[in-house]
Design a protein around this motif. Structure first.
Motif, PDB file in Angstrom:
ATOM      1  N   ASN A 241       0.810  -1.217   0.000  1.00  0.00           N
ATOM      2  CA  ASN A 241       0.000   0.000   0.000  1.00  0.00           C
ATOM      3  C   ASN A 241       0.843   1.266   0.000  1.00  0.00           C
ATOM      4  N   GLN A 242       1.906   1.285   0.814  1.00  0.00           N
ATOM      5  CA  GLN A 242       2.689   2.503   0.938  1.00  0.00           C
ATOM      6  C   GLN A 242       3.389   2.834  -0.368  1.00  0.00           C
ATOM      7  N   SER A 243       3.949   1.804  -1.011  1.00  0.00           N
ATOM      8  CA  SER A 243       4.606   2.020  -2.295  1.00  0.00           C
ATOM      9  C   SER A 243       3.615   2.547  -3.325  1.00  0.00           C
ATOM     10  N   ALA A 244       2.431   1.931  -3.383  1.00  0.00           N
ATOM     11  CA  ALA A 244       1.418   2.379  -4.329  1.00  0.00           C
ATOM     12  C   ALA A 244       0.974   3.807  -4.012  1.00  0.00           C
ATOM     13  N   THR A 245       0.794   4.099  -2.736  1.00  0.00           N
ATOM     14  CA  THR A 245       0.384   5.445  -2.326  1.00  0.00           C
ATOM     15  C   THR A 245       1.406   6.480  -2.745  1.00  0.00           C
ATOM     16  N   ASP A 246       2.680   6.181  -2.513  1.00  0.00           N
ATOM     17  CA  ASP A 246       3.738   7.124  -2.883  1.00  0.00           C
ATOM     18  C   ASP A 246       3.710   7.410  -4.374  1.00  0.00           C
ATOM     19  N   GLN A 247       3.486   6.376  -5.181  1.00  0.00           N
ATOM     20  CA  GLN A 247       3.472   6.567  -6.631  1.00  0.00           C
ATOM     21  C   GLN A 247       2.231   7.325  -7.078  1.00  0.00           C
ATOM     22  N   TRP A 248       1.096   7.084  -6.407  1.00  0.00           N
ATOM     23  CA  TRP A 248      -0.113   7.842  -6.753  1.00  0.00           C
ATOM     24  C   TRP A 248       0.078   9.318  -6.410  1.00  0.00           C
ATOM     25  N   LEU A 249       0.629   9.592  -5.247  1.00  0.00           N
ATOM     26  CA  LEU A 249       0.845  10.978  -4.831  1.00  0.00           C
ATOM     27  C   LEU A 249       1.837  11.678  -5.760  1.00  0.00           C
ATOM     28  N   THR A 391       1.530  -9.014   3.344  1.00  0.00           N
ATOM     29  CA  THR A 391       2.470  -7.968   3.708  1.00  0.00           C
ATOM     30  C   THR A 391       2.121  -6.668   2.991  1.00  0.00           C
ATOM     31  N   GLY A 392       2.091  -5.588   3.756  1.00  0.00           N
ATOM     32  CA  GLY A 392       1.867  -4.276   3.151  1.00  0.00           C
ATOM     33  C   GLY A 392       0.422  -3.850   3.044  1.00  0.00           C
ATOM     34  N   TRP A 393      -0.523  -4.735   3.367  1.00  0.00           N
ATOM     35  CA  TRP A 393      -1.934  -4.334   3.342  1.00  0.00           C
ATOM     36  C   TRP A 393      -2.222  -3.595   4.650  1.00  0.00           C
ATOM     37  N   SER A 394      -1.970  -2.302   4.639  1.00  0.00           N
ATOM     38  CA  SER A 394      -1.850  -1.548   5.889  1.00  0.00           C
ATOM     39  C   SER A 394      -3.125  -1.550   6.723  1.00  0.00           C
ATOM     40  N   ASP A 395      -4.307  -1.513   6.083  1.00  0.00           N
ATOM     41  CA  ASP A 395      -5.536  -1.519   6.882  1.00  0.00           C
ATOM     42  C   ASP A 395      -5.699  -2.854   7.612  1.00  0.00           C
ATOM     43  N   PHE A 396      -5.444  -3.954   6.902  1.00  0.00           N
ATOM     44  CA  PHE A 396      -5.555  -5.263   7.538  1.00  0.00           C
ATOM     45  C   PHE A 396      -4.455  -5.481   8.569  1.00  0.00           C
ATOM     46  N   VAL A 397      -3.255  -5.007   8.287  1.00  0.00           N
ATOM     47  CA  VAL A 397      -2.153  -5.141   9.248  1.00  0.00           C
ATOM     48  C   VAL A 397      -2.510  -4.428  10.545  1.00  0.00           C
ATOM     49  N   THR A 398      -3.002  -3.206  10.426  1.00  0.00           N
ATOM     50  CA  THR A 398      -3.383  -2.442  11.618  1.00  0.00           C
ATOM     51  C   THR A 398      -4.545  -3.098  12.337  1.00  0.00           C
ATOM     52  N   ALA A 399      -5.506  -3.616  11.572  1.00  0.00           N
ATOM     53  CA  ALA A 399      -6.653  -4.282  12.191  1.00  0.00           C
ATOM     54  C   ALA A 399      -6.205  -5.480  13.016  1.00  0.00           C
TER      55      ALA A 399
END
Length: 564
Positions: A241-249, A391-399
């Motif tokens: 997620n973070q990598s994808a977010t950085d590229q979208w931003l 790995t990297g699925w930040s919402d599920f990781v936090t949940a």
């Protein structure tokens, strides 16, 4: 903030700005490809997966890569899961359909004038071939209930079921990817064939492929005039997620669905960015629950699963993992608002806040005792379980991290694990897990029948160790009353009769709880509006916008047009 479903649509944001050129690591976002008469149309970038890509473009393979179903191979019709069940589906390769009186024969008029990407004509014979090939492939027809089909002429196909099957219609019409007979006739096993060089009828066709990305260019012979408007789609891999977010931003991804903190703030700061939230995603802890099919661990005990249900604080989960956008979920696994008329009125939504005393009482009534280590146990078995997500699925990781802390309060040890997407799917397919966090798919049309059939039907599961479908009944749940209710519901087109059968299913799901409902989470889809316009918005949700959902993503990508 405890949101109801209707409130989510107020959180959508969409804008448009002049064309801007941004480069992606794999390829430019503007290429002189895919545009007829020398025109240059944008190549939009989407994130396909976190895993290394394997060249499998067979739409009927469980391992098919994203963006094949719908974009290269099409269905007969499209049902929008955000609309009511009585909607008129959008014609695709089919133009019209009707059932016979007893629901055993579905007659479809197929579109004329369509060609495969290699120039061969598409006919009703290709449709009939597809259904018969699925029927004759054991891995794709494990229950033996797939229909047969016959082309009665070049433009008509009859799809025949052994029993009344009204509710099977959307699977046939909107989730069966039509393949060309002239290229698949000699394929021995449709489930395992990699189909490395695909030839479809869809709006895009494969141009290049690497393990890190692949390019789909516009199909210039596509049957729908004026579509697609863009030149193509480049699908890339990211590390999460973070990598994808950085590229979208950074403007390097145009279309994706990911959990992004502070999303509204990012959009407010950058007029090129937009998003929608169309949450119908029911998050749950799926338990490997059936000891009769080889499942092992404390989660096979109904009491443990009920303790998990009462021991979670959904309000805290929403705030910490789902950006305070979580909403009520029903343990019936029908959507509380969309499906309100089809939920047994005796079933309440899941408690929004934890009920620790009730969770402990459930365990103690079942013979568990609290150990000196603060964890309940029965005999030598502690109530300690692993739970995994990619790995990297930040919402599920936090949940999962949040749940692990919550369950300490009720004497349950939860051990979160992050694994690769491939490992996660393999464990689900084979039943070699204790708990996983995942979402309940809605199926081909907006009706609770489809989640029930896919996730809780005996016909859609296999014993532990055998290779099942990682997106179907991974809990190994099997109940004759549920199977009978599903069969009876499929045999009628009377909503009131269907409702009675759904109530039977719902009562068993609440009683046994093979999947423990968390909440309906945020379903966020993000866009870059500098190169293309026409994305789904709050006022025009013409398709379910999630970039990973097929064929919904195809409906989006063939509808968007370049910014002028």
């Amino acid at each position: 903030m405890h949101l109801k479903r209707r409130d989510l649509y107020k959180l959508a944001a969409v804008g448009t700005v002049p064309v801007a050129l941004a480069a992606c690591g794999q390829s430019s976002n503007l290429e002189a490809k895919g545009g007829g008469d020398g025109e240059s149309r944008p190549i939009l970038t989407t994130n396909a997966t976190e895993a290394t890509l394997t060249r499998n473009l067979n739409p009927h393979s469980p391992s098919v890569i994203p963006m094949v179903q719908g974009l290269i191979y099409e269905t007969l019709f499209y049902f929008n899961p955000l609309e009511a069940i009585d909607q008129d589906p959008a014609p695709q390769l089919g133009e019209s359909y009707e059932w016979n009186e007893d629901g055993t024969v579905l007659t479809v008029a197929v579109r004329q004038g369509v060609t495969w990407a290699d120039g061969e004509p598409f006919t009703a014979a290709d449709v009939a071939f597809t259904f018969n090939k699925i029927r004759d492939t054991e891995a794709l027809n494990a229950g033996g209930t797939a229909p047969s089909a016959e082309a009665t002429d070049e433009s008509t196909v009859e799809i025949t079921y052994e029993n009344a099957s009204f509710l099977e219609g959307p699977n046939a019409l909107a989730r069966t990817w039509i393949i060309p007979e002239h290229l698949f006739a000699d394929v021995d096993d449709l489930a395992t064939y990699a189909n490395e060089d695909p030839v479809g009828t869809g709006p895009f066709q494969l141009d290049d492929f690497t393990p890190e990305s692949y390019l789909l260019l516009a199909n210039e012979s596509y049957w729908e005039e004026g579509r697609p408007g863009i030149g193509g789609v480049r699908a890339i891999t990211t590390s999460g997620n973070q990598s994808a977010t950085d590229q979208w931003l950074a403007g390097d991804i145009d279309y994706m669905s990911a959990a992004i903190p502070n999303l509204a703030e990012h959009v407010e700061k950058n007029p090129d960015l937009a998003f929608t939230n169309t949450g119908i995603s029911q998050a749950a802890l799926f338990a490997s629950s059936n000891p009769d099919l080889g499942c092992e661990g404390p989660q096979t005990d109904v009491a443990v699963r009920k303790a998990l249900y009462y021991g979670m604080d959904r309000e805290q989960l929403s705030k910490l993992a789902f950006f305070d956008l979580g909403t009520d979920i029903s343990p019936s696994f029908a959507l509380p608002e969309r499906d309100a008329d089809f939920i047994d009125p005796s079933i309440d939504v899941a408690p929004w806040n934890a009920q620790p005393d009730k969770a402990k009482q459930v365990l103690e009534d079942a013979g568990y005792e609290l150990g000196d280590d603060g964890v309940y146990a029965k005999g030598d078995e502690r109530v300690s379980m692993t739970v995994s997500c990619p790995t990297g699925w930040s919402d599920f990781v936090t949940a999962l991290d949040t749940l692990a802390q919550q369950y300490k309060e009720v004497g349950i040890e939860l051990i979160p694990q992050q694994v690769s997407v491939n490992e996660w799917n393999d464990a689900k397919a084979k039943g070699t897990y204790q708990l996983v966090i995942d979402s309940v798919g809605q199926g081909p049309a907006p009706d609770p029948y489809y989640p029930y059939l896919n996730q809780f039907s005996t016909r859609n599961t296999v014993p532990v160790g055998e290779n099942g479908n990682p997106y179907e009944n991974i809990t190994r749940f099997s109940d004759p009353d549920v199977d009978a209710a599903l069969e009876a519901a499929a045999a009628t087109d009377d909503p009131e009769v269907k409702k009675e059968h759904y109530f039977v299913i719902q009562q068993r799901l609440v009683e046994v709880m093979p999947a423990i409902p968390l909440l309906i989470g945020s379903s966020l889809t993000e866009y870059n509006t500098s190169r293309a316009t026409g994305w789904p918005t709050e006022g025009d949700l013409y398709a379910y916008p999630m970039s990973w959902s097929a064929p919904d993503n195809a409906m989006v990508l063939k509808a968007v047009t370049p910014v002028e």
